[in-house]
Design a protein around this motif. Sequence first.
Motif, PDB file in Angstrom:
ATOM      1  N   PRO A   1      -5.867   3.397   3.104  1.00 28.59           N
ATOM      2  CA  PRO A   1      -5.214   2.084   3.006  1.00 28.59           C
ATOM      3  C   PRO A   1      -3.705   2.214   3.138  1.00 28.59           C
ATOM      4  CG  PRO A   1      -6.845   2.367   1.265  1.00 28.59           C
ATOM      5  CD  PRO A   1      -6.688   3.700   1.914  1.00 28.59           C
ATOM      6  N   VAL A   2      -3.111   1.190   3.702  1.00 26.86           N
ATOM      7  CA  VAL A   2      -1.662   1.226   3.904  1.00 26.86           C
ATOM      8  C   VAL A   2      -0.929   1.266   2.568  1.00 26.86           C
ATOM      9  CG1 VAL A   2      -1.457  -1.287   3.958  1.00 26.86           C
ATOM     10  CG2 VAL A   2       0.236   0.099   5.139  1.00 26.86           C
ATOM     11  N   SER A   3      -1.590   0.763   1.507  1.00 24.80           N
ATOM     12  CA  SER A   3      -0.938   0.779   0.195  1.00 24.80           C
ATOM     13  C   SER A   3      -0.794   2.179  -0.358  1.00 24.80           C
ATOM     14  CB  SER A   3      -1.728  -0.098  -0.784  1.00 24.80           C
ATOM     15  OG  SER A   3      -3.069   0.338  -0.889  1.00 24.80           O
ATOM     16  N   ASP A   4      -1.497   3.160   0.220  1.00 24.67           N
ATOM     17  CA  ASP A   4      -1.316   4.552  -0.208  1.00 24.67           C
ATOM     18  C   ASP A   4      -0.034   5.140   0.337  1.00 24.67           C
ATOM     19  OD1 ASP A   4      -3.669   4.309  -1.520  1.00 24.67           O
ATOM     20  OD2 ASP A   4      -4.870   5.485  -0.100  1.00 24.67           O
ATOM     21  N   TYR A   5       0.588   4.468   1.294  1.00 25.65           N
ATOM     22  CA  TYR A   5       1.780   5.017   1.944  1.00 25.65           C
ATOM     23  C   TYR A   5       3.042   4.236   1.581  1.00 25.65           C
ATOM     24  CZ  TYR A   5      -1.397   7.805   4.815  1.00 25.65           C
ATOM     25  OH  TYR A   5      -2.336   8.682   5.242  1.00 25.65           O
ATOM     26  N   VAL A   6       2.955   2.933   1.586  1.00 25.06           N
ATOM     27  CA  VAL A   6       4.139   2.126   1.326  1.00 25.06           C
ATOM     28  C   VAL A   6       3.785   1.014   0.343  1.00 25.06           C
ATOM     29  CG1 VAL A   6       5.255   2.574   3.539  1.00 25.06           C
ATOM     30  CG2 VAL A   6       3.673   0.642   3.323  1.00 25.06           C
ATOM     31  N   SER A   7       4.812   0.471  -0.308  1.00 22.15           N
ATOM     32  CA  SER A   7       4.681  -0.710  -1.163  1.00 22.15           C
ATOM     33  C   SER A   7       5.828  -1.653  -0.849  1.00 22.15           C
ATOM     34  CB  SER A   7       4.707  -0.318  -2.646  1.00 22.15           C
ATOM     35  OG  SER A   7       5.968   0.201  -3.004  1.00 22.15           O
ATOM     36  N   VAL A   8       5.608  -2.931  -1.106  1.00 17.66           N
ATOM     37  CA  VAL A   8       6.638  -3.924  -0.845  1.00 17.66           C
ATOM     38  C   VAL A   8       6.888  -4.701  -2.129  1.00 17.66           C
ATOM     39  CG1 VAL A   8       4.948  -5.612  -0.021  1.00 17.66           C
ATOM     40  CG2 VAL A   8       7.346  -5.853   0.624  1.00 17.66           C
ATOM     41  N   ASN A   9       8.155  -4.866  -2.453  1.00 19.42           N
ATOM     42  CA  ASN A   9       8.536  -5.637  -3.635  1.00 19.42           C
ATOM     43  C   ASN A   9       8.185  -7.101  -3.402  1.00 19.42           C
ATOM     44  OD1 ASN A   9      10.344  -7.296  -5.432  1.00 19.42           O
ATOM     45  ND2 ASN A   9      10.884  -5.254  -6.150  1.00 19.42           N
ATOM     46  N   VAL A  10       7.422  -7.663  -4.321  1.00 25.39           N
ATOM     47  CA  VAL A  10       6.911  -9.016  -4.119  1.00 25.39           C
ATOM     48  C   VAL A  10       8.027 -10.053  -4.108  1.00 25.39           C
ATOM     49  CG1 VAL A  10       6.542  -9.472  -6.560  1.00 25.39           C
ATOM     50  CG2 VAL A  10       5.097 -10.614  -4.877  1.00 25.39           C
ATOM     51  N   ASP A  11       9.173  -9.734  -4.733  1.00 23.72           N
ATOM     52  CA  ASP A  11      10.243 -10.721  -4.852  1.00 23.72           C
ATOM     53  C   ASP A  11      11.292 -10.617  -3.755  1.00 23.72           C
ATOM     54  OD1 ASP A  11       9.183 -11.877  -7.195  1.00 23.72           O
ATOM     55  OD2 ASP A  11      10.008 -10.237  -8.381  1.00 23.72           O
ATOM     56  N   ASN A  12      11.754  -9.382  -3.452  1.00 25.58           N
ATOM     57  CA  ASN A  12      12.870  -9.254  -2.505  1.00 25.58           C
ATOM     58  C   ASN A  12      12.493  -8.620  -1.180  1.00 25.58           C
ATOM     59  OD1 ASN A  12      12.591  -6.516  -3.115  1.00 25.58           O
ATOM     60  ND2 ASN A  12      14.230  -6.553  -4.646  1.00 25.58           N
TER      61      ASN A  12
END
Length: 888
Positions: free
Chosen positions: A504-515
Amino acid sequence: DAEYLNLKTCFIMHRRIQLKWVMHLVFFIFLEAQIRYSIPEEMRKGSLVGNVAQDLGLDLKRLRSGRARIVTGEKIQYTELNADKGTLVVKERIDREQLCGDVTPCSFTFEILLEKPMELHLVTIEVLDVNDNAPTFQNNHLDFEISESAALGSRFVLESADDADVGENGLQNYVLTPNDKFLLKQHVNPDGSKYAEMVLQKPLDREEQPRLSLKLLAVDGGNPQRSGTVNIDVNILDANDNAPMFNQSVYKATVIENAPKGTLIVTVNASDIDSGSYGRVTYSFSKSKAGIADVFDIEEYTGRIYVAKEIDYEKDKKIEFRVEAKDQGGLTDSSKVEIEVVDVNDNAPVINVMSFTSPVSEDSPVGTTIGIINVKDLDSGENGQVRCSIEGSFPFKIKTNVRNYYALITDAALDREKMSEFNITVIVTDSGSPPLSTQRTFYLKVSDVNDNAPVFPLSFYSAQITENNSPGVSILSVQAKDPDENQNARVSYMLVESEISGSPVSDYVSVNVDNGAIHAVRSYDYEQIKELVFIVKAQDGGSPPLSSNVTVKILVQDQNDNPPQVLYPVQTGGSVVAEMVPRSADVGYLVTKVVAVDVDSGQNAWLSYKLQKATDRALFEVGLQNGEIRTVRQVTDKDAVKQRLSVIVEDNGQPSRSATVIVNVAVADSFPEVLSEFTDFPHDKEYNDNLTFYLVLALAVVSFLFITSLVVIISVKIYRWRQSRVLYQSNLPVIPYYPPRYSDTLGTGTLQHVYNYEVCRTTDSRKSDCKFGRAGSQNVLIMDPSSTGTMQRIQSEKSILDEPDSPVEVSVNFELCLYISNVCFVLAALITLNIFCPSITPNSSSQSFIIVYVNGKLSYVPCRPGVNYYMKILKHNFSHECVTQEIT
């Protein structure tokens, strides 16, 4: 007359309702009705005027849902509407004289306005007069100078009394003090007012009686009757036998309202045929009507009448009064003056806001009503006709409803993102000349709806990151803008589910939900993954939410994190591999080639080879680029057979990484010679030393675990033996009875081991109600292998040992509730248990028995109904719970 006065005094209201149904197709359908109520003046606040809901045939729910309210253009609102009861009550004190003066009948009008749909009902309140005012004279006394030669029948007008009441309560007649000189004669004006004259009935003789004092009494017709008096002083003058005479009995004139002070209206003229001072005439306003002198001025010797103060057409449309002409001898004559007031456009329209809605949603359909206004102009005719418009170009328009009511509605679709607020100026102009206008500005705010999705400024984002990064490092940020506001403009960022290299792409990167900041979740390895391509979704907080996507590409940059790996020659731990070089080898003889690779890329993978150490550095060399080992000179017999070369392989990274390889070279012509030389080649001891250490460590651990297990097993056996001995000495009477489907798991029917007994108890063992605990989550299954029954453990609410003053040995009453086949089992400490066996439900085939639960096994004791059973059990930790078993 007496009945009429009683009706007014008792405040009995007469209602006259006249309903009109009018269909209006302009904008809404309006239901218009007219109601007329009659009430006496001076009613107390809160007094009932009438039931509006009943008289209009309206439901109370309709009054509340339509936001029924009273609309009046007056400053004082005399009545108020109780929408909950549908009644109209008095709000302010009503003084008929203050409200209408001498106008009769006296009434005031207002509208009752309802919305959704709009309804307008006209209500007229007629105020009935009560006798609350006595007749009054403007002056306390009147002075008359009358010539003694006054002819019989001469008339002398007296000051009129003013009674603010009307009708029967108003002024009815005058009474003059009885005397032998004058007779009182009363007259009625066309407007209904009364005035009195003194008529000379006997000649005057100044020498006999130079002065007369009389009293005039004004009486009204109310009940009780009220009156007012004025003193009359008559001075008798010498003879003047001719009275002045007006050339007209009535003077008529017109004047425009608001005429400036000093404007000439009319000139009156009277003549006296006497000569001298007796023929000189002076003019004055008659005392028959008070207050005229405040409005007009009259020149004493010319008879010209001027405006003294501004005249308001809306108050007085026609003014009537009398003018007196008097000679120096005291003789008078009077004439009537009628002045018509001409209306001018002096009143600007008045805007009353009935309702106004702000904010309004931007998705409101065209034609939505924003507000309702009422326009009034006090002028008459064309001066009172108005037209309504909106200043500027806005998506709104005015629609005419009914009788000076206007609706402000939307004329086009609203877009908050283009225009979030409006200042709407409504201008109302009358038709007078010159026209007068009034304007009212309405501030309207447009509320937002979620009609715009977030928008990324770029269609594609790219960034670079060096491998071996720290987890959590920020790579880049994506930002999306939403033109909506508040929650609809709050943008949240998230990853669209996808896979990168099977994960899954979430194993590599994460994105801040606010900014929208994108962070690395793990450390990247360029050799495993060179780029990451994924999609970020921006979603707003509206309902339903709107979103948009953007593609993000992250390039992983290589770092010199891998040293070169030598593929050849292969390095082994125990054996020795050597390359043979014949002694006849010439210069440049290729001995071997060192082959190495670097998994990095670019210049980090460029390799160079160098000879680090050698037995004879003058004999061999290594190619810088290709790793080839060649002879530098001719091999001689003096050169040693065993040659050990250490070759270092370096990459071109910053900093550079390297690997070292040992190359054994044998300088010989035959293999036996080489073998004899390499048999005593020293081996590496490190591997053997490590192996010995791990073997000794494993042996020590296994020995420790064995001894510990042995000690634990022996301790458990001893502990169980001691417990069984204590239990056999407790003399617990147990009868080995086993219901169907259950087996004697102990074989002897006695309690061999006691660890944790649980009990179900009641507050009073002689009562039939058991106090059960709440159901637990654990199920205990104890049955014969051929049985299918189950036993449900239900955790009780409180331990018996939690009770205060609980000794080591206690006597506790228990009751087993076996109405069907419900069984309670006992878990106790070293205590004496008094177990009461209850009576079985009549006509039941169930057997009463006690279940003792020991170490996960059951023993059963049949019990006789109505008999107490005692048992002693050794254990201090005591809790109780109830077990239910369905037994066939």
